[in-house]
Design an enzyme around this catalytic site. Structure first.
Site, PDB file in Angstrom:
ATOM      1  N   CYS A 279      38.836  43.911  49.342  1.00 14.24           N
ATOM      2  CA  CYS A 279      39.771  44.950  48.914  1.00 14.24           C
ATOM      3  C   CYS A 279      40.585  45.506  50.072  1.00 14.24           C
ATOM      4  O   CYS A 279      41.680  46.004  49.882  1.00 14.24           O
ATOM      5  CB  CYS A 279      39.008  46.092  48.248  1.00 14.24           C
ATOM      6  SG  CYS A 279      37.913  45.509  46.974  1.00 14.24           S
TER       7      CYS A 279
ATOM      8  N   HIS B  33      35.904  37.722  35.725  1.00 12.69           N
ATOM      9  CA  HIS B  33      36.490  36.904  36.806  1.00 12.69           C
ATOM     10  C   HIS B  33      35.559  36.650  37.988  1.00 12.69           C
ATOM     11  O   HIS B  33      35.894  35.918  38.895  1.00 12.69           O
ATOM     12  CB  HIS B  33      37.847  37.473  37.261  1.00 12.69           C
ATOM     13  CG  HIS B  33      37.787  38.671  38.154  1.00 12.69           C
ATOM     14  ND1 HIS B  33      37.941  38.584  39.514  1.00 12.69           N
ATOM     15  CD2 HIS B  33      37.625  39.985  37.882  1.00 12.69           C
ATOM     16  CE1 HIS B  33      37.879  39.801  40.049  1.00 12.69           C
ATOM     17  NE2 HIS B  33      37.678  40.661  39.072  1.00 12.69           N
TER      18      HIS B  33
HETATM   19  C1  LIG Z   1      34.793  42.706  41.778  1.00 11.88           C
HETATM   20  C2  LIG Z   1      33.856  43.846  41.665  1.00 11.88           C
HETATM   21  C3  LIG Z   1      34.194  44.999  40.943  1.00 11.88           C
HETATM   22  C4  LIG Z   1      35.554  45.194  40.320  1.00 11.88           C
HETATM   23  O1  LIG Z   1      35.713  44.402  39.192  1.00 11.88           O
HETATM   24  P1  LIG Z   1      37.152  44.271  38.496  1.00 11.88           P
HETATM   25  O2  LIG Z   1      36.880  43.544  37.240  1.00 11.88           O
HETATM   26  O3  LIG Z   1      37.978  43.488  39.450  1.00 11.88           O
HETATM   27  O4  LIG Z   1      37.684  45.638  38.275  1.00 11.88           O
HETATM   28  C5  LIG Z   1      33.262  46.007  40.842  1.00 11.88           C
HETATM   29  N1  LIG Z   1      32.049  45.897  41.425  1.00 11.88           N
HETATM   30  C6  LIG Z   1      31.682  44.821  42.130  1.00 11.88           C
HETATM   31  C7  LIG Z   1      30.324  44.743  42.723  1.00 11.88           C
HETATM   32  C8  LIG Z   1      32.573  43.748  42.266  1.00 11.88           C
HETATM   33  O5  LIG Z   1      32.202  42.693  42.982  1.00 11.88           O
END
Ligand SMILES: *Cc1c(COP(=O)(O)O)cnc(C)c1O
Length: 384
Positions: free
Chosen positions: A326, A202
């Site tokens: 977050c 995503h």
């Molecule tokens: C968005 C993000 C995550 C978390 O990813 P998810 O697929 O939403 O669990 C972890 N590390 C970084 C650097 C991110 O930008």
């Protein structure tokens, strides 16, 4: 919603049309379980196999080295916890940095309570880890290090290749939360020198809830879950076929975008124009993150005297983020900005613009004008 301009691409990205097209058949007619041996299952498994190749192509690795997960949070946890427990006979020491994503930091904190010891390296004023600090932190008990490729708040790119050389010289496993870098920057695992890398669909124009962990051939990980034998039992559970197909399509789409230099030709210039417009009209704004060694879509700015939550509330036609997506509800400064030494009263004014491949010149104009007006209005109010 359609009249709101989306500039929060580090939090998540829209699904690319070609990714949706690839996924749709697997959400309708081709709903089979990839483990079934009848034609429904075979069709699903073919989709998964193709996606595994697409991911492996982007990462320049073997399809066997890809394990599908529910996203980067799970990949980070699997890499760190899985390696810590699998290699605990060799030592109990882990090295990471203070600006990592919470998926990494909190996994390390959890291990610290179970007899492991983590060193959290501080970073420079741009949020960058120093390879010398990494080398100095290694002890005979060090089994694992984890440093992010590019920071999700300020965009700063770590010297991954230099760190990898140190890791390999000392025989320490090197994991990277590579979410923000893969598909935009150098993405070949062999060039980067990584042993493990977390990605998520995503953030690269794919669907939510699907990611992968690259695990270099020969590395053993203890699983987080137990169940069926899927994904070599490292990550059992019925495969999320449509999501996996979406991740594969997103990786292919990013590979095309990298060949077309979309980040350099489209995203970077839009980001620079936005910054120039804001900087020419507003006083007392501060750029966070490395001035050059930074993701081309990232613009993290402090607007002195204007709390980021007040600014966001005032911006009616633009979707951006305070320091970190977050914790957009809380007013505590982001752990990344604090680690970079930015004073608290300035850190709480940080706004992150995350530009992506679908933003346009017209949108940059509108956003710049609205930010300028809102900051000026809020600053006048604060003086009254
Ligand atoms: C968005 C993000 C995550 C978390 O990813 P998810 O697929 O939403 O669990 C972890 N590390 C970084 C650097 C991110 O930008």
């Amino acid at each position: 919603m359609n009249d709101i301009i989306y500039m929060d691409n580090h939090a998540t990205t829209p699904i690319a049309p070609e990714v949706l097209d690839a996924m749709l058949p697997y959400l309708t007619n081709h709903f089979g379980n990839a483990s079934s041996t009848h034609p429904f299952g075979v069709y699903a498994k073919d989709g998964v196999d193709k996606a595994r190749h697409q991911v492996a192509n982007l990462l320049g690795c073997s399809p066997e080295e890809i394990i599908f997960t529910s996203g980067a949070t799970e990949s980070d946890n699997l890499a760190i916890m899985g390696a810590a427990y699998a290699y605990k006979d060799k030592g109990n020491h882990i090295i990471t940095s203070t600006v990592e994503h919470h998926a990494v930091l909190d996994a390390c904190h959890a291990l610290d309570k179970k007899g492991f010891e983590t060193t959290y390296l501080s970073v420079d004023k741009y949020g960058m880890v120093s390879p010398d600090d990494v080398e100095a932190a290694i002890t005979p008990k060090t089994i694992l290090m984890s440093f992010m490729y590019a920071n999700n708040e300020v965009g700063t790119i770590n010297p991954i290749q230099d760190i990898a050389k140190i890791a390999s010289k000392h025989g320490v496993l090197f994991h990277s939360d590579a979410v923000q870098g893969i598909g935009k920057l150098e993405s070949k695992m062999e060039v980067l020198g990584l042993d493990m890398a977390s990605i998520t669909a995503h953030k690269i124009y794919g669907p939510k809830g699907i990611g992968a962990l690259y695990i270099k051939d020969g590395i053993q990980l203890d699983p987080l879950f137990y169940g069926g034998g899927q994904e070599k039992s490292v990550r059992p559970g019925t495969l999320n076929v449509s999501g996996i197909v979406g991740l594969g399509a997103a990786c292919e789409s990013c590979q095309t975008a990298m060949e077309l230099k979309t980040e350099e030709k489209v995203v970077g210039p839009l980001r620079d124009t936005l910054y120039q417009k804001l900087a020419s009209e507003l006083t007392d704004i501060h750029l966070n993150g490395h001035p050059e060694n930074r993701l081309l879509g990232n613009l993290n700015l402090c607007f002195a005297g204007v709390q980021s939550h007040a600014l966001l509330a005032g911006l009616k036609s633009v979707a951006v983020s305070t320091g970190s997506a977050c914790d957009s509800e809380s007013v505590t400064a982001s752990h990344v900005l604090v680690a970079m030494g930015i004073p608290n009263e300035l850190a709480v004014t940080a706004v992150r613009f995350g530009l992506g491949r679908y933003n346009t010149d017209g949108e940059v104009d509108t956003v710049a004008n609205e930010v300028i007006q809102t900051v000026n209005r809020l600053r006048v109010l604060a003086e009254e």
